[in-house]
Design a protein around this motif. Structure first.
Motif, PDB file in Angstrom:
ATOM      1  N   LEU A 110       0.846  -1.192   0.000  1.00 47.28           N
ATOM      2  CA  LEU A 110       0.000   0.000   0.000  1.00 47.28           C
ATOM      3  C   LEU A 110       0.884   1.245   0.000  1.00 47.28           C
ATOM      4  N   PHE A 111       0.517   2.243  -0.805  1.00 48.53           N
ATOM      5  CA  PHE A 111       1.285   3.484  -0.822  1.00 48.53           C
ATOM      6  C   PHE A 111       0.446   4.619  -1.392  1.00 48.53           C
ATOM      7  N   LEU A 112       0.798   5.831  -0.998  1.00 46.75           N
ATOM      8  CA  LEU A 112       0.187   7.044  -1.529  1.00 46.75           C
ATOM      9  C   LEU A 112       1.118   7.630  -2.575  1.00 46.75           C
ATOM     10  N   ALA A 113       0.557   8.065  -3.694  1.00 49.15           N
ATOM     11  CA  ALA A 113       1.421   8.479  -4.803  1.00 49.15           C
ATOM     12  C   ALA A 113       0.748   9.503  -5.698  1.00 49.15           C
ATOM     13  N   LEU A 114       1.580  10.199  -6.463  1.00 50.78           N
ATOM     14  CA  LEU A 114       1.123  11.024  -7.571  1.00 50.78           C
ATOM     15  C   LEU A 114       1.126  10.166  -8.827  1.00 50.78           C
ATOM     16  N   LEU A 115       0.102  10.305  -9.660  1.00 49.89           N
ATOM     17  CA  LEU A 115       0.006   9.538 -10.903  1.00 49.89           C
ATOM     18  C   LEU A 115       0.008  10.497 -12.086  1.00 49.89           C
ATOM     19  N   PRO A 116       0.933  10.317 -13.036  1.00 50.15           N
ATOM     20  CA  PRO A 116       0.947  11.212 -14.193  1.00 50.15           C
ATOM     21  C   PRO A 116      -0.225  10.925 -15.119  1.00 50.15           C
ATOM     22  N   GLY A 117      -0.713  11.968 -15.759  1.00 54.70           N
ATOM     23  CA  GLY A 117      -1.707  11.783 -16.806  1.00 54.70           C
ATOM     24  C   GLY A 117      -1.075  11.154 -18.036  1.00 54.70           C
ATOM     25  N   GLU A 118      -1.902  10.851 -19.013  1.00 51.59           N
ATOM     26  CA  GLU A 118      -1.423  10.140 -20.209  1.00 51.59           C
ATOM     27  C   GLU A 118      -0.336  10.913 -20.943  1.00 51.59           C
ATOM     28  N   GLU A 161      15.288  16.694 -21.297  1.00 53.47           N
ATOM     29  CA  GLU A 161      14.362  17.743 -21.692  1.00 53.47           C
ATOM     30  C   GLU A 161      13.298  17.864 -20.597  1.00 53.47           C
ATOM     31  N   PRO A 162      13.140  19.055 -20.001  1.00 50.92           N
ATOM     32  CA  PRO A 162      12.220  19.177 -18.857  1.00 50.92           C
ATOM     33  C   PRO A 162      10.801  18.711 -19.171  1.00 50.92           C
ATOM     34  N   ILE A 163      10.228  17.979 -18.230  1.00 48.00           N
ATOM     35  CA  ILE A 163       8.853  17.487 -18.338  1.00 48.00           C
ATOM     36  C   ILE A 163       8.021  18.212 -17.286  1.00 48.00           C
ATOM     37  N   ALA A 164       7.144  19.097 -17.734  1.00 47.48           N
ATOM     38  CA  ALA A 164       6.273  19.836 -16.816  1.00 47.48           C
ATOM     39  C   ALA A 164       5.052  18.980 -16.482  1.00 47.48           C
ATOM     40  N   TRP A 165       4.813  18.789 -15.198  1.00 41.68           N
ATOM     41  CA  TRP A 165       3.724  17.928 -14.715  1.00 41.68           C
ATOM     42  C   TRP A 165       2.866  18.743 -13.756  1.00 41.68           C
ATOM     43  N   TRP A 166       1.640  19.063 -14.194  1.00 44.35           N
ATOM     44  CA  TRP A 166       0.713  19.796 -13.340  1.00 44.35           C
ATOM     45  C   TRP A 166       0.026  18.791 -12.418  1.00 44.35           C
ATOM     46  N   VAL A 167       0.265  18.927 -11.130  1.00 41.73           N
ATOM     47  CA  VAL A 167      -0.244  17.971 -10.141  1.00 41.73           C
ATOM     48  C   VAL A 167      -1.488  18.548  -9.486  1.00 41.73           C
ATOM     49  N   MET A 180      -6.261   1.361  -7.761  1.00 48.53           N
ATOM     50  CA  MET A 180      -6.497   2.612  -7.044  1.00 48.53           C
ATOM     51  C   MET A 180      -7.631   2.390  -6.046  1.00 48.53           C
ATOM     52  N   LEU A 181      -7.340   2.596  -4.765  1.00 44.02           N
ATOM     53  CA  LEU A 181      -8.339   2.411  -3.724  1.00 44.02           C
ATOM     54  C   LEU A 181      -9.122   3.682  -3.442  1.00 44.02           C
ATOM     55  N   ASP A 182      -8.489   4.828  -3.637  1.00 39.91           N
ATOM     56  CA  ASP A 182      -9.172   6.110  -3.460  1.00 39.91           C
ATOM     57  C   ASP A 182      -8.268   7.195  -4.035  1.00 39.91           C
ATOM     58  N   ALA A 183      -8.842   8.354  -4.286  1.00 40.89           N
ATOM     59  CA  ALA A 183      -8.074   9.465  -4.838  1.00 40.89           C
ATOM     60  C   ALA A 183      -8.649  10.777  -4.318  1.00 40.89           C
ATOM     61  N   TRP A 184      -7.783  11.792  -4.276  1.00 40.69           N
ATOM     62  CA  TRP A 184      -8.174  13.100  -3.723  1.00 40.69           C
ATOM     63  C   TRP A 184      -7.692  14.197  -4.652  1.00 40.69           C
ATOM     64  N   ARG A 185      -8.523  15.196  -4.840  1.00 42.08           N
ATOM     65  CA  ARG A 185      -8.168  16.332  -5.678  1.00 42.08           C
ATOM     66  C   ARG A 185      -7.537  17.429  -4.829  1.00 42.08           C
ATOM     67  N   LEU A 186      -6.586  18.129  -5.407  1.00 42.49           N
ATOM     68  CA  LEU A 186      -6.014  19.314  -4.780  1.00 42.49           C
ATOM     69  C   LEU A 186      -6.824  20.507  -5.268  1.00 42.49           C
ATOM     70  N   GLN A 187      -7.214  21.376  -4.343  1.00 45.60           N
ATOM     71  CA  GLN A 187      -8.089  22.494  -4.671  1.00 45.60           C
ATOM     72  C   GLN A 187      -7.373  23.820  -4.504  1.00 45.60           C
ATOM     73  N   PRO A 188      -7.520  24.732  -5.491  1.00 47.22           N
ATOM     74  CA  PRO A 188      -6.906  26.051  -5.346  1.00 47.22           C
ATOM     75  C   PRO A 188      -7.474  26.797  -4.139  1.00 47.22           C
ATOM     76  N   GLU A 248       2.997  22.772  -9.920  1.00 53.13           N
ATOM     77  CA  GLU A 248       3.720  22.223 -11.069  1.00 53.13           C
ATOM     78  C   GLU A 248       5.020  21.581 -10.604  1.00 53.13           C
ATOM     79  N   LEU A 249       5.273  20.388 -11.104  1.00 56.37           N
ATOM     80  CA  LEU A 249       6.493  19.639 -10.836  1.00 56.37           C
ATOM     81  C   LEU A 249       7.229  19.494 -12.158  1.00 56.37           C
ATOM     82  N   VAL A 250       8.521  19.764 -12.182  1.00 59.14           N
ATOM     83  CA  VAL A 250       9.299  19.669 -13.424  1.00 59.14           C
ATOM     84  C   VAL A 250      10.385  18.607 -13.261  1.00 59.14           C
ATOM     85  N   LEU A 251      10.257  17.512 -14.010  1.00 60.57           N
ATOM     86  CA  LEU A 251      11.287  16.472 -14.046  1.00 60.57           C
ATOM     87  C   LEU A 251      12.332  16.903 -15.072  1.00 60.57           C
ATOM     88  N   ASP A 252      13.593  17.032 -14.626  1.00 62.97           N
ATOM     89  CA  ASP A 252      14.615  17.553 -15.543  1.00 62.97           C
ATOM     90  C   ASP A 252      15.947  16.818 -15.460  1.00 62.97           C
TER      91      ASP A 252
END
Length: 198
Positions: free
Chosen positions: A25-33, A167-173, A190-198, A96-100
């Motif tokens: 079991l773990f909590l994680a960020l999942l990239p979109g397609e 090449e930097p990969i911009a990932w909006w989380v 996926m057992l559950d998921a939560w949205r981040l709200q502005p 925003e997370l940037v993998l570089d």
């Protein structure tokens, strides 16, 4: 008289071993397609640019672990429920997370990873708030005291690949999830998921 308990693996009727599956079991960020495709392309470019002998990770398994909650011979429903309750209390804004950078960690089968030169403040805040909520919920036994954000794209066989820019990969989380997996198995559940709200 006490019974003798064998430490040998259990055999089936035909004499074959059936190892017990390990549930994780773990909590994680999942990239979109779109981000997953860019991670896959970056991984392929890194592998092609150096003599990398490695087992590549399938794009469906790309993730950035926030908190590892432990391994067990069966899925711990009590841990999952406590983690869900803890996660539902966390309030965080999207970021925003940037993998570089591509690098690797030491290990028995060293992970080859993509990392960010600068970890965004939003990611650090989410990690800290989640950690505190999990500890308060009584499921902090496996939590790491440190956080090195990364996405594993391969497991090396032999020498570690050098650290190189990509090449930097911009990932909006804008969310995170609680995942269950069988170690060495197929897709995550996926057992559950939560949205981040502005």
């Amino acid at each position: 008289m006490p019974r003798h308990v064998s430490s040998s693996p259990q055999l089936d009727l035909l004499g074959g071993n059936h190892p017990q599956p390990t549930h994780r079991l773990f909590l994680a960020l999942l990239p979109g397609e779109a981000v997953a495709r860019r991670i896959e392309a970056a991984a392929a470019a890194v592998a092609a640019s150096q003599p990398l002998r490695a087992r590549m990770v399938r794009p469906a398994r790309y993730h950035l672990t926030l908190h590892f909650l432990g391994d067990s011979p069966m899925r711990r429903e009590d841990v999952a429920r406590a983690a869900m309750a803890a996660a539902s209390q966390v309030r965080a804004e999207p970021f925003e997370l940037v993998l570089d950078t591509a690098s690797a960690f030491h290990g028995r089968e060293p992970p080859c990873v993509l990392r960010c030169t600068e970890s965004p403040a939003g990611l650090q805040a989410l990690w800290k708030d989640l950690r505190l909520a999990l500890v308060r919920a009584g499921v902090g036994g496996h939590l790491s005291p440190q956080f090195t954000p990364h996405v594993t794209y391969a497991y090396a066989h032999g020498a570690l690949p050098p650290t190189v820019p990509i090449e930097p990969i911009a990932w909006w989380v804008d969310g995170f999830a609680l995942l269950h997996s069988i170690v060495g198995g197929g897709a995550y559940q996926m057992l559950d998921a939560w949205r981040l709200q502005p």
